[in-house]
Motif scaffolding. Structure first.
Motif, PDB file in Angstrom:
ATOM      1  N   ALA A 112     -12.807  -1.605  -6.454  1.00  0.00           N
ATOM      2  CA  ALA A 112     -12.659  -1.838  -5.021  1.00  0.00           C
ATOM      3  C   ALA A 112     -13.450  -0.822  -4.209  1.00  0.00           C
ATOM      4  O   ALA A 112     -14.112  -1.174  -3.227  1.00  0.00           O
ATOM      5  CB  ALA A 112     -11.184  -1.787  -4.633  1.00  0.00           C
ATOM      6  N   SER A 116     -16.553  -1.503  -1.719  1.00  0.00           N
ATOM      7  CA  SER A 116     -16.431  -1.000  -0.346  1.00  0.00           C
ATOM      8  C   SER A 116     -17.681  -0.219   0.043  1.00  0.00           C
ATOM      9  O   SER A 116     -18.234  -0.403   1.132  1.00  0.00           O
ATOM     10  CB  SER A 116     -15.197  -0.112  -0.211  1.00  0.00           C
ATOM     11  OG  SER A 116     -15.116   0.441   1.080  1.00  0.00           O
ATOM     12  N   PHE A 123     -15.545  -4.485   2.749  1.00  0.00           N
ATOM     13  CA  PHE A 123     -14.384  -4.631   1.867  1.00  0.00           C
ATOM     14  C   PHE A 123     -13.635  -3.309   1.876  1.00  0.00           C
ATOM     15  O   PHE A 123     -14.192  -2.278   1.496  1.00  0.00           O
ATOM     16  CB  PHE A 123     -14.804  -4.986   0.436  1.00  0.00           C
ATOM     17  CG  PHE A 123     -13.639  -5.206  -0.488  1.00  0.00           C
ATOM     18  CD1 PHE A 123     -12.919  -6.386  -0.423  1.00  0.00           C
ATOM     19  CD2 PHE A 123     -13.251  -4.237  -1.397  1.00  0.00           C
ATOM     20  CE1 PHE A 123     -11.835  -6.606  -1.259  1.00  0.00           C
ATOM     21  CE2 PHE A 123     -12.170  -4.443  -2.238  1.00  0.00           C
ATOM     22  CZ  PHE A 123     -11.456  -5.629  -2.169  1.00  0.00           C
ATOM     23  N   VAL A 125      -9.723  -1.655   1.069  1.00  0.00           N
ATOM     24  CA  VAL A 125      -8.351  -1.862   0.602  1.00  0.00           C
ATOM     25  C   VAL A 125      -7.321  -1.112   1.437  1.00  0.00           C
ATOM     26  O   VAL A 125      -6.123  -1.214   1.185  1.00  0.00           O
ATOM     27  CB  VAL A 125      -8.202  -1.459  -0.885  1.00  0.00           C
ATOM     28  CG1 VAL A 125      -9.013  -2.372  -1.775  1.00  0.00           C
ATOM     29  CG2 VAL A 125      -8.572   0.011  -1.106  1.00  0.00           C
ATOM     30  N   LEU A 180      -4.186  -4.369  -2.317  1.00  0.00           N
ATOM     31  CA  LEU A 180      -5.162  -4.906  -3.274  1.00  0.00           C
ATOM     32  C   LEU A 180      -5.127  -6.423  -3.345  1.00  0.00           C
ATOM     33  O   LEU A 180      -5.618  -7.013  -4.319  1.00  0.00           O
ATOM     34  CB  LEU A 180      -4.905  -4.312  -4.663  1.00  0.00           C
ATOM     35  CG  LEU A 180      -5.000  -2.787  -4.755  1.00  0.00           C
ATOM     36  CD1 LEU A 180      -4.594  -2.312  -6.145  1.00  0.00           C
ATOM     37  CD2 LEU A 180      -6.410  -2.317  -4.427  1.00  0.00           C
ATOM     38  N   ALA A 182      -6.863  -8.654  -2.073  1.00  0.00           N
ATOM     39  CA  ALA A 182      -8.166  -9.324  -2.124  1.00  0.00           C
ATOM     40  C   ALA A 182      -8.911  -9.071  -3.430  1.00  0.00           C
ATOM     41  O   ALA A 182     -10.080  -9.459  -3.556  1.00  0.00           O
ATOM     42  CB  ALA A 182      -9.027  -8.869  -0.949  1.00  0.00           C
ATOM     43  N   ILE A 183      -8.237  -8.460  -4.395  1.00  0.00           N
ATOM     44  CA  ILE A 183      -8.878  -8.225  -5.691  1.00  0.00           C
ATOM     45  C   ILE A 183      -7.890  -8.359  -6.849  1.00  0.00           C
ATOM     46  O   ILE A 183      -8.299  -8.624  -7.989  1.00  0.00           O
ATOM     47  CB  ILE A 183      -9.543  -6.823  -5.722  1.00  0.00           C
ATOM     48  CG1 ILE A 183     -10.431  -6.653  -6.952  1.00  0.00           C
ATOM     49  CG2 ILE A 183      -8.520  -5.704  -5.631  1.00  0.00           C
ATOM     50  CD1 ILE A 183     -11.276  -5.383  -6.940  1.00  0.00           C
ATOM     51  N   SER A 294     -14.460  -8.895  -9.511  1.00  0.00           N
ATOM     52  CA  SER A 294     -15.645  -8.656  -8.689  1.00  0.00           C
ATOM     53  C   SER A 294     -15.903  -9.834  -7.759  1.00  0.00           C
ATOM     54  O   SER A 294     -16.174  -9.654  -6.561  1.00  0.00           O
ATOM     55  CB  SER A 294     -16.872  -8.417  -9.574  1.00  0.00           C
ATOM     56  OG  SER A 294     -16.754  -7.222 -10.295  1.00  0.00           O
ATOM     57  N   ASP A 296     -13.786 -11.964  -6.588  1.00  0.00           N
ATOM     58  CA  ASP A 296     -12.717 -11.963  -5.583  1.00  0.00           C
ATOM     59  C   ASP A 296     -13.045 -11.003  -4.440  1.00  0.00           C
ATOM     60  O   ASP A 296     -13.029 -11.377  -3.261  1.00  0.00           O
ATOM     61  CB  ASP A 296     -11.413 -11.553  -6.280  1.00  0.00           C
ATOM     62  CG  ASP A 296     -10.171 -11.928  -5.478  1.00  0.00           C
ATOM     63  OD1 ASP A 296     -10.299 -12.509  -4.396  1.00  0.00           O
ATOM     64  OD2 ASP A 296      -9.063 -11.618  -5.958  1.00  0.00           O
ATOM     65  N   ALA A 297     -13.371  -9.757  -4.779  1.00  0.00           N
ATOM     66  CA  ALA A 297     -13.658  -8.747  -3.760  1.00  0.00           C
ATOM     67  C   ALA A 297     -14.955  -9.047  -3.016  1.00  0.00           C
ATOM     68  O   ALA A 297     -15.039  -8.862  -1.794  1.00  0.00           O
ATOM     69  CB  ALA A 297     -13.728  -7.369  -4.415  1.00  0.00           C
ATOM     70  N   THR A 300     -14.526 -11.707  -0.303  1.00  0.00           N
ATOM     71  CA  THR A 300     -13.901 -11.149   0.905  1.00  0.00           C
ATOM     72  C   THR A 300     -14.888 -10.312   1.695  1.00  0.00           C
ATOM     73  O   THR A 300     -14.969 -10.415   2.927  1.00  0.00           O
ATOM     74  CB  THR A 300     -12.675 -10.305   0.525  1.00  0.00           C
ATOM     75  OG1 THR A 300     -11.712 -11.139  -0.131  1.00  0.00           O
ATOM     76  CG2 THR A 300     -12.041  -9.668   1.754  1.00  0.00           C
TER      77      THR A 300
END
Length: 345
Positions: A112, A116, A123, A125, A180, A182-183, A294, A296-297, A300
Motif C-alpha cells: 500500500a 501511495s 492511494f 490508507v 485497508l 481498498a486492498i 496490486s 485492487d489498490a 482505486t
C-alpha cells in the motif's frame, strides 16, 4: 471327482475375478475426469466465490473449510469493522508507539505504501477518517455533506507519510487511522489462490467482492471469462467481456456506492488531497496485474487521479487498464494496448 469338489475348485478363480473387478472399480473412481468445483460464502462484508478444476474428491472435500478458515484469519487481521481485529487494535493505540505486525499485515501495508508513493498520494490508507465522515465507513451512512471545517480538521490526520514501516514494525507518527479496505479484498483473493496452489490446484478463479484472480484453463481448455460492468446506476449492464489466465483483476467505480443531496452525487471514493469525494468524469477503472492486491489498490489510485492523470500513470507504471469515462451522451473507453489482448470481441 464329485460335484462338490468341482464347485470348490471353481471358487478361487471366481474370487480372483471378483477382486480384479473391485480393484478396477476403485481405480476408475480415483481417476475421474477433471471438473469445476465451487465454494462460496460471506466474507469482509461482501461475498466470495472460489472455483477450481479438480479430479480429487478427497481434496475437494477438505478445501472449503480451509478457505473459510483462511478468510476469517484475514478479516481478523485487517477489518476496521471488527473492533478486536489486529488493525483495529493498532488504530486505537496512541501515536508514537512501535508495534510488531503479523506477516500478512506487513505485506499489505508495504504494498500500500509503495502504491501511495508511486501515485503521489492518490492511494492513501490513512484516508479512513474522511471516508467515515462522508458516511462510507464503519461509522455508518450520512444524508448530509459535512461542513468544510470538519473536513479541514480531519485532513490533519491524513497522510501515508505519517506511517513508518521498518521490517515488520509499524510506528504511526501521528494519530492516523489506517483503513485497508481498498486492498484487503485483493489480498484475500491472493491468499486463497496461494492456498489452492499449495494444494496442487493449477486452474482456478477466485473472487471476493468483485476482485478476482485467475489461473489456468477450464476442463474444456477454454479461458475464464469475466464480465466488466457498465458504470450505470440502478441496473446491471455488461460493458466488456475479457478472457483471463494467470492474472489478477480489480475494478473501482463511483456508480454503486454514493449518496445524493440537492442534486449532487457524492461518491464513496475520497480524494486525500481535497478531503472531498471525486468529481471528475472517470466512472470506472478495471486493472490487470500479476496479483489481485496490486490490481485492487491500483484501480482505486487511478479512480482518484481522474482520466488524464490516470492514463499518464498507467503509461508510466506499465499498468494494463480499461477506463470508462463519462461523456455528454453515454461513455467513452480508453484502454492500454496490453488490455486489448484480453478482450472478447
Amino acid at each position: 471327482m464329485s460335484e462338490l469338489n468341482r464347485q470348490l475348485n471353481k471358487r478361487p478363480a471366481a474370487l480372483l475375478l471378483a477382486a480384479s473387478f473391485l480393484l478396477f472399480t476403485l481405480l476408475s473412481g480415483c481417476s475421474k475426469q477433471p471438473q469445476i468445483v465451487s465454494h462460496q460464502g460471506p466474507t469482509m462484508g461482501t461475498s466470495f466465490t472460489v472455483k477450481w478444476v479438480s479430479s480429487d474428491a478427497d481434496r475437494d472435500a477438505r478445501l472449503p473449510a480451509q478457505i473459510d478458515q483462511l478468510l476469517v484469519a484475514v478479516n481478523n487481521s485487517m477489518s476496521t469493522y471488527q473492533k478486536d481485529s489486529e488493525l483495529s487494535r493498532i488504530n486505537q493505540m496512541p501515536a508514537g508507539v512501535s508495534v510488531a505486525l503479523s506477516e500478512g499485515l506487513t505485506q499489505v501495508l508495504k504494498k500500500a505504501l509503495e502504491i501511495s508513493e508511486s501515485s503521489a498520494g492518490a492511494f492513501d490508507v490513512t484516508v479512513g477518517p474522511l471516508v467515515n465522515l462522508w458516511g462510507f465507513g464503519p461509522d455508518g451512512r450520512v444524508i448530509h455533506a459535512p461542513d468544510e471545517q470538519e473536513i479541514t480538521l480531519l485532513q490533519q490526520r491524513v497522510g501515508s507519510h505519517y506511517i513508518e514501516l521498518s521490517g515488520n514494525r509499524l510506528n504511526r507518527q501521528r494519530n492516523v487511522y489506517i483503513d485497508l479496505s481498498a486492498i484487503a479484498k485483493g489480498y484475500g483473493v491472493d491468499k486463497v489462490a496461494e492456498l489452492l496452489e499449495n494444494a496442487g490446484i493449477t486452474a482456478y478463479l477466485v473472487e471476493i467482492g468483485g476482485e478476482l484472480r485467475a489461473r489456468g484453463v477450464k476442463p474444456d481448455n477454454s479461458h475464464w471469462k469475466i464480465a466488466i460492468e457498465a458504470p450505470v446506476s440502478g441496473e446491471r449492464q455488461v460493458q466488456r467481456i475479457i478472457e483471463v489466465k494467470d492474472v489478477g483483476i480489480a475494478t473501482s467505480g463511483d456508480y454503486r456506492n454514493y449518496f445524493e443531496e440537492n442534486g449532487i452525487r457524492f461518491s464513496h471514493t475520497i480524494d486525500p488531497a481535497t478531503g472531498m469525494p471525486i468529481r471528475h468524469k472517470l466512472a470506472s477503472v478495471t486493472v490487470l496485474a500479476s496479483d489481485c492486491a496490486s490490481a485492487d489498490a491500483l484501480a482505486t489510485a487511478m479512480m482518484v487521479l481522474g482520466p488524464e492523470k490516470a492514463e499518464a500513470y498507467a503509461e508510466d507504471q506499465g499498468v494494463e487498464a480499461l477506463m470508462i469515462i463519462k461523456a455528454d451522451e453515454g461513455f467513452i473507453e480508453k484502454m492500454t494496448p496490453g488490455f486489448k489482448d484480453y478482450l472478447v470481441e
